[in-house]
Design a protein around this motif. Structure first.
Motif, PDB file in Angstrom:
ATOM      1  N   LYS A 172      47.755  72.541 154.336  1.00 37.45           N
ATOM      2  CA  LYS A 172      47.366  71.591 155.288  1.00 37.45           C
ATOM      3  C   LYS A 172      46.935  70.479 154.587  1.00 37.45           C
ATOM      4  O   LYS A 172      46.228  69.288 155.272  1.00 37.45           O
ATOM      5  N   GLN A 173      46.862  70.434 153.047  1.00 40.68           N
ATOM      6  CA  GLN A 173      46.413  69.448 152.380  1.00 40.68           C
ATOM      7  C   GLN A 173      44.760  69.120 152.618  1.00 40.68           C
ATOM      8  O   GLN A 173      44.259  68.130 152.432  1.00 40.68           O
ATOM      9  N   ASP A 174      44.121  70.279 152.808  1.00 45.57           N
ATOM     10  CA  ASP A 174      42.622  70.276 153.186  1.00 45.57           C
ATOM     11  C   ASP A 174      41.681  69.972 151.584  1.00 45.57           C
ATOM     12  O   ASP A 174      42.039  70.580 151.004  1.00 45.57           O
ATOM     13  N   LEU A 175      40.796  69.054 151.881  1.00 48.46           N
ATOM     14  CA  LEU A 175      40.133  68.773 150.894  1.00 48.46           C
ATOM     15  C   LEU A 175      39.074  70.045 150.429  1.00 48.46           C
ATOM     16  O   LEU A 175      38.816  70.161 149.468  1.00 48.46           O
ATOM     17  N   LEU A 176      38.963  70.931 151.630  1.00 51.52           N
ATOM     18  CA  LEU A 176      38.003  72.071 151.111  1.00 51.52           C
ATOM     19  C   LEU A 176      38.692  72.853 150.280  1.00 51.52           C
ATOM     20  O   LEU A 176      38.237  73.829 149.678  1.00 51.52           O
ATOM     21  N   ALA A 177      40.026  72.770 149.619  1.00 50.34           N
ATOM     22  CA  ALA A 177      40.553  73.758 148.715  1.00 50.34           C
ATOM     23  C   ALA A 177      40.160  73.345 147.410  1.00 50.34           C
ATOM     24  O   ALA A 177      40.332  74.184 146.502  1.00 50.34           O
ATOM     25  N   ILE A 187      32.638  63.906 151.992  1.00 55.61           N
ATOM     26  CA  ILE A 187      32.507  62.883 153.237  1.00 55.61           C
ATOM     27  C   ILE A 187      32.859  61.554 152.694  1.00 55.61           C
ATOM     28  O   ILE A 187      33.413  60.680 153.245  1.00 55.61           O
ATOM     29  N   LYS A 188      32.475  61.080 151.384  1.00 52.22           N
ATOM     30  CA  LYS A 188      32.636  59.890 150.704  1.00 52.22           C
ATOM     31  C   LYS A 188      34.169  59.696 150.734  1.00 52.22           C
ATOM     32  O   LYS A 188      34.554  58.474 151.101  1.00 52.22           O
ATOM     33  N   LEU A 189      34.962  60.596 150.308  1.00 51.55           N
ATOM     34  CA  LEU A 189      36.454  60.590 150.009  1.00 51.55           C
ATOM     35  C   LEU A 189      37.024  60.160 151.484  1.00 51.55           C
ATOM     36  O   LEU A 189      38.036  59.182 151.568  1.00 51.55           O
ATOM     37  N   ILE A 190      36.661  60.899 152.437  1.00 53.18           N
ATOM     38  CA  ILE A 190      37.055  60.790 154.012  1.00 53.18           C
ATOM     39  C   ILE A 190      36.679  59.324 154.582  1.00 53.18           C
ATOM     40  O   ILE A 190      37.655  58.556 155.003  1.00 53.18           O
ATOM     41  N   GLU A 191      35.596  58.827 154.172  1.00 56.04           N
ATOM     42  CA  GLU A 191      35.230  57.543 154.533  1.00 56.04           C
ATOM     43  C   GLU A 191      36.074  56.631 153.859  1.00 56.04           C
ATOM     44  O   GLU A 191      36.323  55.272 154.470  1.00 56.04           O
ATOM     45  N   GLU A 192      36.697  56.821 152.810  1.00 53.79           N
ATOM     46  CA  GLU A 192      37.246  55.761 152.075  1.00 53.79           C
ATOM     47  C   GLU A 192      38.866  55.909 152.423  1.00 53.79           C
ATOM     48  O   GLU A 192      39.538  55.350 151.723  1.00 53.79           O
ATOM     49  N   ASN A 196      43.218  63.814 152.217  1.00 55.69           N
ATOM     50  CA  ASN A 196      44.237  64.929 151.820  1.00 55.69           C
ATOM     51  C   ASN A 196      44.494  64.854 150.082  1.00 55.69           C
ATOM     52  O   ASN A 196      44.089  64.068 149.522  1.00 55.69           O
ATOM     53  N   LEU A 197      44.958  66.196 149.898  1.00 48.83           N
ATOM     54  CA  LEU A 197      45.021  66.325 148.448  1.00 48.83           C
ATOM     55  C   LEU A 197      45.960  65.132 147.830  1.00 48.83           C
ATOM     56  O   LEU A 197      45.851  64.978 146.718  1.00 48.83           O
ATOM     57  N   SER A 198      46.882  65.049 148.416  1.00 47.85           N
ATOM     58  CA  SER A 198      48.139  64.151 147.914  1.00 47.85           C
ATOM     59  C   SER A 198      47.482  62.547 147.700  1.00 47.85           C
ATOM     60  O   SER A 198      47.709  61.980 146.604  1.00 47.85           O
ATOM     61  N   ALA A 199      46.482  62.186 148.695  1.00 46.58           N
ATOM     62  CA  ALA A 199      45.858  61.109 148.561  1.00 46.58           C
ATOM     63  C   ALA A 199      45.108  61.050 147.503  1.00 46.58           C
ATOM     64  O   ALA A 199      44.902  59.754 146.821  1.00 46.58           O
ATOM     65  N   ILE A 200      44.301  62.022 146.959  1.00 48.63           N
ATOM     66  CA  ILE A 200      43.459  62.008 145.907  1.00 48.63           C
ATOM     67  C   ILE A 200      44.203  61.551 144.595  1.00 48.63           C
ATOM     68  O   ILE A 200      43.618  60.791 143.750  1.00 48.63           O
ATOM     69  N   ILE A 201      45.605  62.265 144.464  1.00 48.96           N
ATOM     70  CA  ILE A 201      46.124  61.699 143.270  1.00 48.96           C
ATOM     71  C   ILE A 201      46.484  60.315 143.179  1.00 48.96           C
ATOM     72  O   ILE A 201      46.713  59.980 141.908  1.00 48.96           O
ATOM     73  N   GLN A 202      46.703  59.622 144.143  1.00 43.77           N
ATOM     74  CA  GLN A 202      46.963  58.417 144.066  1.00 43.77           C
ATOM     75  C   GLN A 202      45.957  57.219 143.978  1.00 43.77           C
ATOM     76  O   GLN A 202      46.333  56.106 143.402  1.00 43.77           O
ATOM     77  N   ILE A 203      44.970  57.678 144.282  1.00 49.64           N
ATOM     78  CA  ILE A 203      43.712  56.694 144.105  1.00 49.64           C
ATOM     79  C   ILE A 203      43.488  56.450 142.754  1.00 49.64           C
ATOM     80  O   ILE A 203      43.537  57.168 141.553  1.00 49.64           O
ATOM     81  N   GLN A 204      42.955  55.214 142.382  1.00 51.37           N
ATOM     82  CA  GLN A 204      42.792  54.303 141.100  1.00 51.37           C
ATOM     83  C   GLN A 204      41.343  54.547 140.770  1.00 51.37           C
ATOM     84  O   GLN A 204      40.809  54.621 139.408  1.00 51.37           O
TER      85      GLN A 204
END
Length: 410
Positions: A172-177, A187-192, A196-204
């Motif tokens: 599910k690409q859930d951040l809870l993982a 919550i900060k991640l979601i607000e930005e 999802n997990l793939s999006a985390i890998i892409q952020i600088q």
């Protein structure tokens, strides 16, 4: 046949509906006597230890098995034994569960008495009926629904389904993982817009999160997506040593088993009662003092207990002072330096990831109960089960230690 529901099933549903669904099955009625014998003895006005009674509600067969039921005029009192130091709100629901079952089949319950070594509480079981009915209705509806989604809770650390639940969360690409991710950061991640997990890998970069913390977060997400370990930072090789695991008796508040694995040989230092705790602890630290190398443990419980016991018995302090610098926490090394494809890094979860299997289905609390059963019955099977569980904990810690060394050398 209606599905049988015991109060332990209700408790499991409250903690994790998914695990309840994964593990529910028809159970043979337990107890010293049968339901028919319970009814016959109660008709004669006798108190009954370990009675069994059942009734149907919302298509489910609710089964009550309190510690005892005793006559109270033309009514009955139900006794529930607990080991907790303080009263818990869930006892109101449990009282309602047993009170309702007995009363609904004609044995009106005047009150339910919670008895602990630390308190006695009398409960009007009717106070919990509204909540009980809602819970049982939800249980009945759950049978016709899809398997509930995983939701990480503290009890996951001993659950055998962690690998499967992690897989569902990752799919599910859930951040809870992500292990150790606080609600505030999530919550900060979601607000930005990072949801999802793939999006985390892409952020600088991420506001209020250091570059180092962000890199660690990205590696944790990568480990989950790629289903493999990712080294977060380099660490020293872990030399050969000893593996230690303690079992504690929750209701009597003493450490009854100090399990040691040395040169792949398991050595249990066992207390048969509280009076033996001093001697057994002394034997344990004397033995450890005669060995070399780190004393490995998983999480902080073992050194904490050793410290408390040495404070209690000051004559043992000098020996403990000699060995305490040798304690090495495998969990701290692992969580600091390696990201795993898991949402919890408990020993049960990590060792299962590496293919380790426990011979029992115990956890610390159940082991304590088995130990008490051994004290009560002297049935060696109970003791063997506890010893197997403790030995497996030490061997599981060794498996993780071996994997850490292998990762470092690759």
């Amino acid at each position: 046949m209606d599905e049988e529901i015991w109060f332990e099933d209700v408790e499991q549903f409250l903690i994790c509906p998914r695990r309840y669904c994964l593990e529910k099955e028809y159970k043979n009625k337990r107890g010293i006597i049968s339901e028919q014998e319970t009814r016959e003895m109660m008709k004669l006005g006798f108190s009954v230890e370990k009675p069994i009674l059942s009734t149907e509600l919302f298509g489910l067969n609710l089964v009550s098995d309190p510690q005892a039921v005793v006559p109270d005029g033309d009514k009955w009192k139900i006794i529930l034994n607990k080991s907790a130091k303080t009263f818990k709100n869930k006892y109101i629901t449990e009282a309602a569960f047993h009170g309702y079952i007995f009363s609904s089949v004609g044995y009106i319950v005047s009150e339910v008495i919670i008895v602990s070594p630390y308190f006695t509480k009398r409960i009007d079981w009717r106070d919990g009926l509204t909540r009980l009915f809602a819970l049982i209705e939800n249980l009945a509806e759950l049978r016709m629904q899809d398997l509930p989604e995983p939701k990480p809770v503290s009890q996951c650390k001993t659950c055998p389904h962690v690998l499967d639940c992690t897989g569902v969360l990752v799919e599910k690409q859930d951040l809870l993982a992500i292990h150790g991710l606080s609600d505030k950061t999530r919550i900060k991640l979601i607000e930005e817009g990072v949801n999802n997990l793939s999006a985390i890998i892409q952020i600088q970069e991420l506001k209020d999160i250091s570059k180092e913390s962000l890199e660690k977060l990205k590696k944790k997400a990568l480990a989950l997506i790629e289903k493999k370990e990712v080294v977060l930072s380099q660490y020293q090789e872990l030399p050969d040593g000893i593996f230690l695991d303690i079992e504690s008796h929750t209701s009597r508040n003493f450490d009854y088993l100090f399990g040691v694995l040395v040169n792949d040989k398991y050595i249990p230092f066992l207390c048969e009662n509280e009076e033996q705790e001093y001697r057994v602890f002394a034997d344990t630290i004397d033995f450890l003092d005669q060995t070399d190398g780190p004393i490995y443990h998983y999480c902080a419980y073992e050194p904490s207990r050793f410290s408390s016991l040495s404070e209690r018995w000051s004559d043992l302090k000098p020996v403990f002072s000699k060995i305490k610098k040798r304690f090495a926490d495998i969990y701290q090394i692992l969580s600091k330096h390696v990201a795993l494809p898991l949402f919890t890094y408990s020993l049960k979860s990590v060792a299962r990831l590496y293919g380790f299997h426990w011979r029992t289905n115990l956890d610390g609390l159940r082991a304590s109960r088995y130990f008490q059963l051994w004290l009560n019955t002297h049935d060696e099977l109970y003791l063997k089960t506890v010893l197997d569980y403790n030995e497996d904990d030490t061997r599981a810690a060794k498996v993780v230690w071996e994997r850490l060394n292998l990762l470092r050398n690759n």
